[in-house]
Write a protein that holds these residues in place. Structure first.
Motif, mmCIF file in Angstrom:
data_model
loop_
_atom_site.group_PDB
_atom_site.id
_atom_site.type_symbol
_atom_site.label_atom_id
_atom_site.label_comp_id
_atom_site.label_asym_id
_atom_site.label_seq_id
_atom_site.Cartn_x
_atom_site.Cartn_y
_atom_site.Cartn_z
ATOM 1 N N ARG A 137 0.832 -1.205 0.000
ATOM 2 C CA ARG A 137 0.000 0.000 0.000
ATOM 3 C C ARG A 137 0.860 1.246 0.000
ATOM 4 N NH1 ARG A 137 -4.017 -0.481 4.858
ATOM 5 N NH2 ARG A 137 -4.625 1.556 4.046
ATOM 6 N N PHE A 138 1.926 1.236 0.806
ATOM 7 C CA PHE A 138 2.823 2.383 0.876
ATOM 8 C C PHE A 138 3.493 2.620 -0.476
ATOM 9 C CE2 PHE A 138 7.081 4.051 2.337
ATOM 10 C CZ PHE A 138 6.614 5.330 2.525
ATOM 11 N N LEU A 139 3.847 1.543 -1.158
ATOM 12 C CA LEU A 139 4.486 1.640 -2.459
ATOM 13 C C LEU A 139 3.571 2.304 -3.474
ATOM 14 C CD1 LEU A 139 6.883 0.760 -4.305
ATOM 15 C CD2 LEU A 139 5.659 -1.367 -4.682
ATOM 16 N N LEU A 140 2.306 1.883 -3.486
ATOM 17 C CA LEU A 140 1.364 2.430 -4.449
ATOM 18 C C LEU A 140 1.081 3.901 -4.190
ATOM 19 C CD1 LEU A 140 -1.144 -0.535 -4.725
ATOM 20 C CD2 LEU A 140 0.636 0.126 -6.350
ATOM 21 N N LEU A 141 1.125 4.299 -2.934
ATOM 22 C CA LEU A 141 0.881 5.698 -2.612
ATOM 23 C C LEU A 141 2.042 6.584 -3.040
ATOM 24 C CD1 LEU A 141 -0.711 5.380 0.931
ATOM 25 C CD2 LEU A 141 -1.849 6.167 -1.140
ATOM 26 N N LEU A 142 3.241 6.025 -3.029
ATOM 27 C CA LEU A 142 4.400 6.827 -3.371
ATOM 28 C C LEU A 142 4.568 7.030 -4.863
ATOM 29 C CD1 LEU A 142 7.254 5.739 -0.943
ATOM 30 C CD2 LEU A 142 6.229 7.994 -1.165
ATOM 31 N N ILE A 143 4.071 6.104 -5.673
ATOM 32 C CA ILE A 143 4.293 6.177 -7.111
ATOM 33 C C ILE A 143 3.762 7.473 -7.712
ATOM 34 C CG2 ILE A 143 3.610 5.152 -9.315
ATOM 35 C CD1 ILE A 143 3.989 2.432 -8.064
ATOM 36 N N PRO A 144 2.531 7.898 -7.402
ATOM 37 C CA PRO A 144 2.055 9.164 -7.984
ATOM 38 C C PRO A 144 2.916 10.351 -7.599
ATOM 39 C CG PRO A 144 0.234 7.914 -7.073
ATOM 40 C CD PRO A 144 1.492 7.242 -6.622
ATOM 41 N N LEU A 145 3.440 10.340 -6.368
ATOM 42 C CA LEU A 145 4.273 11.454 -5.946
ATOM 43 C C LEU A 145 5.544 11.519 -6.779
ATOM 44 C CD1 LEU A 145 3.930 11.093 -2.075
ATOM 45 C CD2 LEU A 145 2.723 12.683 -3.577
ATOM 46 N N LEU A 146 6.109 10.356 -7.066
ATOM 47 C CA LEU A 146 7.338 10.332 -7.831
ATOM 48 C C LEU A 146 7.112 10.687 -9.288
ATOM 49 C CD1 LEU A 146 8.926 7.144 -6.285
ATOM 50 C CD2 LEU A 146 9.614 9.497 -5.895
ATOM 51 N N LEU A 147 5.935 10.362 -9.798
ATOM 52 C CA LEU A 147 5.642 10.670 -11.191
ATOM 53 C C LEU A 147 5.432 12.159 -11.411
ATOM 54 C CD1 LEU A 147 3.214 7.764 -12.107
ATOM 55 C CD2 LEU A 147 5.584 8.045 -12.847
ATOM 56 N N CYS A 148 5.101 12.855 -10.348
ATOM 57 C CA CYS A 148 4.742 14.270 -10.500
ATOM 58 C C CYS A 148 5.956 15.185 -10.523
ATOM 59 C CB CYS A 148 3.812 14.693 -9.352
ATOM 60 S SG CYS A 148 2.206 13.865 -9.420
ATOM 61 N N GLY A 149 7.110 14.709 -10.082
ATOM 62 C CA GLY A 149 8.252 15.608 -10.025
ATOM 63 C C GLY A 149 9.548 14.878 -10.241
ATOM 64 N N ASP A 150 10.571 15.572 -10.714
ATOM 65 C CA ASP A 150 11.882 15.011 -10.958
ATOM 66 C C ASP A 150 12.825 15.427 -9.838
ATOM 67 O OD1 ASP A 150 11.513 15.744 -14.446
ATOM 68 O OD2 ASP A 150 11.074 13.904 -13.350
ATOM 69 N N VAL A 151 13.638 14.508 -9.383
ATOM 70 C CA VAL A 151 14.628 14.791 -8.362
ATOM 71 C C VAL A 151 15.906 15.248 -9.058
ATOM 72 C CG1 VAL A 151 15.980 13.838 -6.477
ATOM 73 C CG2 VAL A 151 13.625 13.075 -6.821
ATOM 74 N N GLN A 152 16.326 16.488 -8.803
ATOM 75 C CA GLN A 152 17.518 17.023 -9.418
ATOM 76 C C GLN A 152 18.741 16.437 -8.735
ATOM 77 O OE1 GLN A 152 17.475 18.919 -12.093
ATOM 78 N NE2 GLN A 152 15.234 18.864 -12.114
ATOM 79 N N SER A 153 19.670 15.932 -9.483
ATOM 80 C CA SER A 153 20.883 15.359 -8.920
ATOM 81 C C SER A 153 22.042 15.631 -9.850
ATOM 82 C CB SER A 153 20.725 13.850 -8.688
ATOM 83 O OG SER A 153 20.470 13.192 -9.904
ATOM 84 N N ALA A 154 23.228 15.665 -9.257
ATOM 85 C CA ALA A 154 24.458 15.874 -10.022
ATOM 86 C C ALA A 154 25.266 14.590 -10.009
ATOM 87 C CB ALA A 154 25.262 17.029 -9.416
ATOM 88 N N GLU A 155 26.059 14.408 -11.034
ATOM 89 C CA GLU A 155 26.905 13.222 -11.126
ATOM 90 C C GLU A 155 28.360 13.652 -11.273
ATOM 91 O OE1 GLU A 155 25.686 10.612 -14.199
ATOM 92 O OE2 GLU A 155 23.754 10.113 -13.261
#
Length: 538
Positions: free
Chosen positions: A3-21
């Motif tokens: 259940r926790f996994l399914l709730l998190l998916i929409p949040l992740l789809l809505c925004g990109d996490v900016q990261s540097a490499e």
């Protein structure tokens, strides 16, 4: 968890996490702070070279593929988890996840985790738990090492400490959270004594002797001239820590009425702070005159803590914490040592030979059996779980944060594999979902019609092919029959025209073309004329 996994998916789809490499020869660092990513990458290369020279006597060859390093930084507990696999004398599948403040990442976490990779590259097998973690803890900052000594010596009471023989033979990390911190501390205490006694290369030789003859008593006596219990007793006497002076520190403790974590802290943790002789000032945010103070310091929940040194604010902790964490936060305020980055790398490869093409797979071996692959996956899973457990040490409250980070990474991977339809369903309204379902049904009908058309078309092709094959057989039969008739007619012609004509007519019947009969008649008349002409010339 599902259940926790399914709730998190929409949040992740809505925004990109900016990261540097940041990429080096042997490490590939991903971090939200580009400057910190470079510092960690350079530090990892520096410690990889320094550890190899200090412990093994020579630099390591360059790895055939860099070790991915994922960094989570901020005012959070420090820790790390490094995983890898062994097979047929090779080590591969590197993955390092680290977290903590920039200071702790550079002076403790990075050197600790990098030594795990150096030992793995050298021994090409799992190093005994106590020796692996004890040696890696030896590379941490002095405040961290002193904290481990305190924990080990505080738990010297009967029934509390892990028996030395059990410590030496533990194949896995303890499942009891309290025992994990004790396991690390006792391992660090014993390893520190042995390393200080005869040096790092001797410690490596000591482990090599154990691998050749798995008997700890024999290995201890050969390299250190004493039994394991004697060595640990000596370690306790030698490594008694220097008490930290908390006179210049005080902690503002924010609480409020009806706060269960606050009640638990005051019952279980506050006495330890009082025993350490550090001043604790309780600020009850339930009182009207303290609410403004909480706003000024950005305190929105309880319990929370602000650490002061000589009246100057040092650190704000906005979460439940143990007494050990608060004391460590006071003792660990020294600036991190400057890391001088060494340039240059070794030569050689781990994994496939030079010139081979390992592709993009973490596993460079293409000839593994199914059983070997399954075994490697099991080892990776076990190593991952054990490495996660290692990060919680005396900070059990940090386990949830580390798991949350790993869960998000897993969800990001799931997100990358979602189809457009699945992504649309996750964020769609009920009406949109109904329309999508209607489109799905229409697509299914179209697909079914397409499949039926293909089936009918293939069936027609088969029938046409069978007709052509039958016609070809008939043509071949006719050719064979015609050839046979021609051969017989040619033979019979020598015996006489009339006989040949009768024989041909009787044999071929009316199935032979009349043109053949005409040709034979013409040939016969011509032949007779020649026979009459020849006697006249004579």
């Amino acid at each position: 968890m599902t259940r926790f996994l399914l709730l998190l998916i929409p949040l992740l789809l809505c925004g990109d996490v900016q990261s540097a490499e940041y990429h080096t020869d042997n490490f590939s660092v991903t971090c939200s702070d580009a400057e910190l990513a470079q510092q960690i990458g350079d530090a990892a290369e520096h410690f990889r070279k320094q550890h190899a020279v200090d412990w093994l006597g020579a630099e390591l060859p360059k790895w055939f593929a860099p070790c991915p390093v994922t960094v989570k930084h901020g005012n959070i507990g420090a820790g790390g988890a490094t995983t890898f696999s062994f097979d047929q004398g090779h080590v591969f599948g590197w993955q390092m996840n680290i977290q903590g403040s920039p200071q702790r990442l550079l002076d403790s976490v990075v050197p600790h985790e990098v030594l795990h990779t150096v030992f793995a590259s050298h021994f090409r097998r799992m190093v005994p738990r106590w020796a692996d973690e004890g040696a890696c803890t030896y590379c941490e900052s002095e405040s961290e090492r002193n904290r481990n000594r305190l924990i080990a010596l505080e738990e010297m009471r009967p029934g509390e400490m892990i028996p030395i023989q059990s410590l030496l033979t533990m194949p896995e990390y303890p499942k009891d959270g309290r025992k994990i911190a004790l396991f690390y501390s006792q391992s660090a205490l014993l390893s520190e004594f042995l390393i200080d006694l005869k040096g790092k290369p001797e410690f490596v030789a000591f482990l090599s002797s154990y691998f050749r003859q798995p008997n700890w008593l024999t290995a201890f006596r050969k390299h250190y001239g004493q039994a394991p219990e004697q060595a640990y007793a000596a370690a306790v006497q030698v490594n008694r820590p220097t008490p930290f002076n908390y006179d210049n520190y005080h902690i503002d403790y924010f609480s409020q009425e009806g706060c269960p974590p606050c009640i638990q802290f005051e019952t279980e943790q506050l006495p330890a702070l009082v025993k350490a002789k550090i001043k604790v000032v309780k600020i009850d945010l339930s009182k009207s005159h303290n609410k403004e103070r909480g706003k000024q310091d950005g305190i929105t929940g309880t319990p929370a803590f602000i650490i002061y040194k000589n009246g100057v604010k040092q650190k704000v902790i906005r979460r439940p914490s143990t007494a050990q964490e608060l004391l460590a936060a006071c003792a660990g305020d020294k600036p991190a040592k400057t890391v001088q980055v060494a340039q240059g790398v070794g030569i050689g490869y781990f994994g496939p030979l030079p010139g081979s093409n390992p592709g993009n797979r973490a596993n460079p071996h293409n000839d593994l059996s199914a059983a070997q692959t399954q075994l490697i996956n099991q080892i990776v899973d076990q190593r991952s779980q054990m490495a996660i457990n290692s990060t919680i040490s005396s900070r059990m409250s940090e386990l949830e944060k580390l798991m949350d980070s790993r869960l998000k990474n897993a969800i990001l991977e799931i997100q990358a594999n979602l189809t457009d339809e699945q992504k649309a369903l996750i964020n769609a309204s009920d009406d949109q979902k109904a329309k999508i379902a209607g489109f799905t049904e229409q697509i299914a009908v179209i697909e079914a019609g397409k499949a039926k058309f293909i089936e009918d078309h293939e069936k027609a092709l088969v029938e046409e092919r069978e007709k052509r094959e039958a016609l070809a057989k008939e043509v071949e039969a006719a050719k064979t029959e015609t050839k046979s008739v021609k051969e017989k007619l040619a033979g019979l012609a020598k015996e006489g025209v009339s006989t040949a004509l009768e024989s041909a007519t009787a044999t071929a019947g009316w199935s032979v073309p009349l043109s053949i009969a005409g040709t034979l008649v013409g040939w016969f008349l011509s032949r007779r004329k020649e026979e009459k002409t020849e006697p006249a010339k004579a």
